[in-house]
Design a protein around this motif. Structure first.
Motif, PDB file in Angstrom:
ATOM      1  N   TRP A 165       0.773  -1.098  -0.198  1.00 13.09           N
ATOM      2  CA  TRP A 165       0.150  -0.048   0.139  1.00 13.09           C
ATOM      3  C   TRP A 165       0.835   1.287  -0.091  1.00 13.09           C
ATOM      4  CZ3 TRP A 165      -0.645   3.346   4.571  1.00 13.09           C
ATOM      5  CH2 TRP A 165      -1.766   4.312   4.217  1.00 13.09           C
ATOM      6  N   SER A 176     -12.050   3.016  -1.160  1.00 10.95           N
ATOM      7  CA  SER A 176     -12.325   1.252  -1.390  1.00 10.95           C
ATOM      8  C   SER A 176     -11.946   1.183  -2.956  1.00 10.95           C
ATOM      9  CB  SER A 176     -13.604   0.948  -1.130  1.00 10.95           C
ATOM     10  OG  SER A 176     -14.620   1.905  -1.731  1.00 10.95           O
ATOM     11  N   GLN A 177     -11.816   2.070  -3.664  1.00  8.20           N
ATOM     12  CA  GLN A 177     -11.624   1.908  -5.236  1.00  8.20           C
ATOM     13  C   GLN A 177     -10.060   1.398  -5.440  1.00  8.20           C
ATOM     14  OE1 GLN A 177     -12.071   4.717  -3.948  1.00  8.20           O
ATOM     15  NE2 GLN A 177     -11.119   6.343  -4.802  1.00  8.20           N
ATOM     16  N   GLN A 219      -7.292  -1.238  -4.747  1.00 11.52           N
ATOM     17  CA  GLN A 219      -6.887  -2.677  -4.458  1.00 11.52           C
ATOM     18  C   GLN A 219      -5.847  -2.946  -3.219  1.00 11.52           C
ATOM     19  OE1 GLN A 219      -8.526  -5.623  -5.501  1.00 11.52           O
ATOM     20  NE2 GLN A 219      -7.695  -6.792  -4.147  1.00 11.52           N
ATOM     21  N   TYR A 277      -5.155  -0.490  -0.884  1.00 13.02           N
ATOM     22  CA  TYR A 277      -5.820  -0.190   0.216  1.00 13.02           C
ATOM     23  C   TYR A 277      -6.837  -1.324   0.739  1.00 13.02           C
ATOM     24  CZ  TYR A 277      -8.436   2.969   3.412  1.00 13.02           C
ATOM     25  OH  TYR A 277      -9.057   3.370   4.673  1.00 13.02           O
ATOM     26  N   ARG A 278      -7.549  -1.746  -0.022  1.00 14.72           N
ATOM     27  CA  ARG A 278      -8.775  -2.856   0.366  1.00 14.72           C
ATOM     28  C   ARG A 278      -8.156  -4.077   0.927  1.00 14.72           C
ATOM     29  NH1 ARG A 278     -11.007  -1.817  -4.593  1.00 14.72           N
ATOM     30  NH2 ARG A 278     -10.560  -4.188  -5.289  1.00 14.72           N
ATOM     31  N   ASP A 279      -6.748  -4.472   0.252  1.00 14.25           N
ATOM     32  CA  ASP A 279      -5.992  -5.617   0.905  1.00 14.25           C
ATOM     33  C   ASP A 279      -5.518  -5.319   2.473  1.00 14.25           C
ATOM     34  OD1 ASP A 279      -6.881  -7.181  -1.488  1.00 14.25           O
ATOM     35  OD2 ASP A 279      -4.842  -6.725  -2.279  1.00 14.25           O
ATOM     36  N   LYS A 312      -6.472  -3.085   4.541  1.00 16.24           N
ATOM     37  CA  LYS A 312      -7.606  -2.912   5.429  1.00 16.24           C
ATOM     38  C   LYS A 312      -8.459  -4.183   5.960  1.00 16.24           C
ATOM     39  CE  LYS A 312      -7.649   1.461   6.478  1.00 16.24           C
ATOM     40  NZ  LYS A 312      -7.578   1.831   7.732  1.00 16.24           N
ATOM     41  N   ARG A 313      -8.341  -5.254   4.852  1.00 14.75           N
ATOM     42  CA  ARG A 313      -8.555  -6.811   5.263  1.00 14.75           C
ATOM     43  C   ARG A 313      -7.897  -7.286   6.329  1.00 14.75           C
ATOM     44  NH1 ARG A 313      -7.293 -10.963   2.874  1.00 14.75           N
ATOM     45  NH2 ARG A 313      -6.467  -9.737   0.994  1.00 14.75           N
TER      46      ARG A 313
END
Length: 787
Positions: free
Chosen positions: A269, A278-279, A281, A283-285, A287-288
């Protein structure tokens, strides 16, 4: 507490760390001890955080505060130009506190290093919402302050702040007791070896020629006994050991694996430019993976706490001693500090503080002189004491006609309590135990007597006042403060009274010798200060001190009683109630209160007692709620005594109408605080077994609530409901129920009796105690509906 990985790294190059966290919950305080075994910690949680976990999602509170410091160091425990934004609602709450406490925000000063923001929102905007506050008088102690840059280990949106201090801080590690024995783990064989070694070392402590024995020989004997006892205990008995805290659950489950994955995703990141939204990838990975790590860490912590709770529950069923030791270890307690004010300046230097305490107690131990003291009486008493010493050689007390035998010493040792602190020689009762009719005191004295105490003293006052309420009479009371009572007893005056009480032979000389050429010292931070002479006082905590103090003031009670002033209930005369050094005068008129005060003042001048008028007070008891404006001012000597609207006496709140509602309200608040201190023990949802939790509530919290309930004569319906609410609150906490759970189910499921029924039961027990007491000192005519 998800920023623990970063904090662990920072601690490697840090001596002291301060952490603020929205989610620092009350039951997680013990977690602070597990972050790094080289650090100690102390933390506080916002009390406004909901105690029900299901409500914490929408009510996270205003945060918690924690401080961590290295074990080996000595810890001595307005906004700047960078903070240019207008304060929000929280800032408006914070600013008055900062002004009141005279604090300064260090990291907002222009000279502080780093950026002007400590928090970055999801939109990328920065703001300065984290502050490191220091008392203004200690700003010069800060060598450096900096806001650190973001780090790959940082999973928080906040940036850490670091300061460098060049002064010792507040909390210090006590030196400890090198001869501390774990008596609970001593086997019979070890105690036998200990006794044998003590006997061997004391076989011939000094020549047994009693014709030449003197004080030096006695001191030699005492020194030999102390040294032999300490040597034998160190060689033969198990000692208490300090056990450092360890990280309890970081190696459990997949915590490390999830943590590693989170760090890897964070690196990706960062390489993408730290995009937010959230757009993206990366950042989403990231946070998950962070959520997965938090979930695994929470699970590991939960499993660890459950195992700890299970151990506590087993101890509760098998060994009550182990159980309550574990409970005390887990309770949130205040830490002691070694910071005192010396000559108007704050000192954290142990040598300066030790010298200051020595000077304080040395001054207290010197002979008291005041212009109001009767010097003629002093000279008379001194001449009488000199004569008494000469006459004592021809007097023969029955108690001294026979030698003291071993059986008497053993019997005295059995009556002493275990577990009490020792002196500078570190010897306690267990070392000695395992090594080998007078019309006094006066009936109005409630302190240090069998079947008497705080409750009976307050009972006497209340029932005497209630009797006068029945005949529509107002009662006035004077509460007198005897300043430093035990430490300022006039020794020659005490010896004079002992002689006339019948102790006029060898026992009198023994007591007199115990006061001659006495010196003391201050034990502070494990070191002794300079010795000083003790010219007065009987010393607090000593076996005979309380008895000697009662002898000193017994004549005062008799003088008040013979004055015929005060309250009269049929043939019972109550001019005063004494609870050790607490003096309470009672009368139906202000004029008689002043006459009683004159008797006290005359006695204090004659026998050199120090009554403090500024801490004394006057109160009017009346069965009317009309506002009282005192027109007559009472004095103790030439010092005025202030009037008050309520007074705490013997731990119980006394109001003009003697209603118990204020006392019940305070008791409920104290009970809730006591319950909250047990959160870290496991009294919360998902914690200990509810039955075990209720046992803790019954033995720790309930006595706090019910203290003095024997005297709650006629509580209002609101006060009774407050008591029941507090009990239901505790029951729900034990079972992890919501606030809306059924009322009766919460208490009945745990087998709790209605708390108002508990109050009535305590009244009956107290009434039985009064009826069965041999001494009928407190027997008064009872009011209907009062007890």
């Amino acid at each position: 507490m998800y920023g623990t990985p970063l904090l662990s790294e920072l601690l490697k190059e840090t001596d002291i760390a301060v952490v603020t966290e929205h989610w620092l919950l009350p039951e997680q305080m013990n977690f602070l001890q597990s972050i790094d075994s080289n650090f100690k910690s102390y933390g506080l949680s916002d009390t406004r955080i909901s105690l029900e976990p299901e409500r914490r999602v929408c009510n996270r509170g205003f945060g918690g505060l924690a401080i961590l410091w290295r074990k080996e160091i000595n810890i001595s425990k307005q906004f700047g130009s960078k903070n240019h934004l207008r304060p929000n609602d929280r800032g408006e709450i914070l600013e008055p506190f900062i002004v009141d406490k005279d604090l300064v925000s260090i990291n907002s000063q222009a000279w502080a290093k780093g950026g002007t923001s400590t928090f970055v929102s999801k939109t990328g905007n920065g703001s300065l919402i984290d502050h490191m506050f220091i008392e203004s008088r200690r700003v010069d102690c800060v060598e450096e302050c900096s806001t650190l840059d973001d780090n790959y280990l940082n999973v928080s949106d906040h940036l850490p702040i670091r300061i460098r201090y060049r002064t010792p801080l507040l909390v210090r590690e006590h030196a400890g007791n090198p001869y501390a024995v774990n008596w609970k783990k001593c086997s019979a064989a070890q105690l036998t070896r200990y006794s044998s070694q003590v006997s061997a070392l004391l076989r011939e402590p000094f020549p047994r020629n009693t014709d030449t024995a003197n004080v030096d020989h006695l001191q030699c004997l005492v020194n030999n006994i102390v040294e032999a006892t300490r040597t034998a205990s160190k060689d033969t008995l198990p000692s208490k050991k300090y056990r450092p805290y360890l990280k309890p659950y970081w190696n459990a489950g997949q915590v490390k694996a999830f943590h590693k994955t989170m760090r890897e995703r964070r690196v990706v990141w960062i390489q993408d430019g730290r995009p937010r939204g959230s757009q993206f990838q990366s950042y989403r990975d990231y946070k998950r993976c962070k959520r997965d790590f938090r979930r695994e860490l929470d699970q590991a912590r939960h499993e660890y706490e459950q195992s700890e709770f299970q151990s506590l529950q087993q101890a509760a069923e098998i060994d009550s001693g182990t159980f309550y030791r574990a409970v005390r270890a887990r309770k949130i307690t205040r830490r002691e500090t070694s910071e005192i004010k010396v000559n108007g300046e704050i000192s954290r230097d142990p040598d300066i503080n030790r010298a200051a305490w020595t000077a304080h107690y040395s001054e207290l131990a010197q002979f008291s002189t005041k212009p109001i003291f009767d010097e003629t009486h002093k000279l008379y008493i001194e001449s009488e004491v000199t004569r008494m010493r000469t006459d004592s050689y021809t007097n023969a007390n029955t108690v001294c006609r026979e030698y003291i035998v071993t059986k008497e010493v053993s019997s005295a040792l059995k009556e002493m309590k275990n577990g009490k602190a020792g002196g500078h020689d570190h010897l306690i009762v267990e070392h000695l135990r395992y090594g080998g009719t007078i019309n006094f005191p006066h009936r109005l004295q409630q302190g240090f007597r069998s079947n008497c105490g705080s409750i009976t003293a307050a009972f006497t006052v209340r029932e005497a006042v209630f009797h006068h309420f029945e005949i529509s009479t107002t009662v006035f009371a004077a509460f007198l403060d005897n300043a430093k009572a035990f430490n300022s007893v006039w020794v020659n005056g005490l010896l004079y009274k002992l002689y006339h009480l019948g102790f006029n032979g060898k026992i009198w000389r023994l007591l007199q010798n115990s006061f001659e050429d006495v010196s003391a010292c201050v034990l502070y931070e494990g070191k002794r200060g300079e010795p000083y002479k003790v010219m007065q006082g009987v010393g607090q905590g000593r076996t005979l001190s309380s008895w000697m103090f009662l002898i000193m003031i017994d004549e005062l009670i008799s003088n008040l009683d013979s004055s015929l002033l005060g309250l009269h209930i049929h043939d019972i005369h109550i001019p005063s109630v004494f609870l050790a050094d607490d003096t309470l005068l009672l009368s139906c008129s202000v004029g008689n209160i002043q006459r009683l005060l004159d008797i006290v003042f005359e006695f204090s001048c004659k026998w050199r007692l120090n009554y403090n008028s500024t801490k004394s007070s006057l109160l009017r008891f009346c069965n009317s709620r009309k506002k009282f404006t005192p027109e007559i001012q009472c004095k103790l000597g030439d010092q005025k005594i202030a009037w008050v609207t309520q007074k705490e006496y013997a731990g119980i709140i006394l109001t003009p109408t003697l209603q118990c509602d204020e006392d019940i309200k305070r008791s409920c608040a104290k009970g809730r605080r006591s319950l909250n201190s047990l959160i870290s023990v496991g009294i919360h949802d998902g914690g200990m077994n509810p039955i075990t939790s209720s046992k803790l509530v019954e033995t720790i919290v309930q006595p706090v609530i019910l203290y003095g309930s024997e005297l709650w004569g006629a509580p209002t319906l609101k006060s009774q409901e407050d008591l029941r609410k507090t009990q239901r609150y505790a029951a729900r906490r034990c079972q992890g129920f919501e606030k809306t759970s059924p009322t009766l189910a919460t208490t009945r499921a745990l087998g709790m009796l209605d708390i108002c029924g508990e109050v009535e039961q305590k009244k009956l027990i107290f009434w039985n105690k009064l009826c069965s007491a041999i001494n009928k000192t407190f027997y008064l005519t009872m009011n209907d509906g009062q007890l």
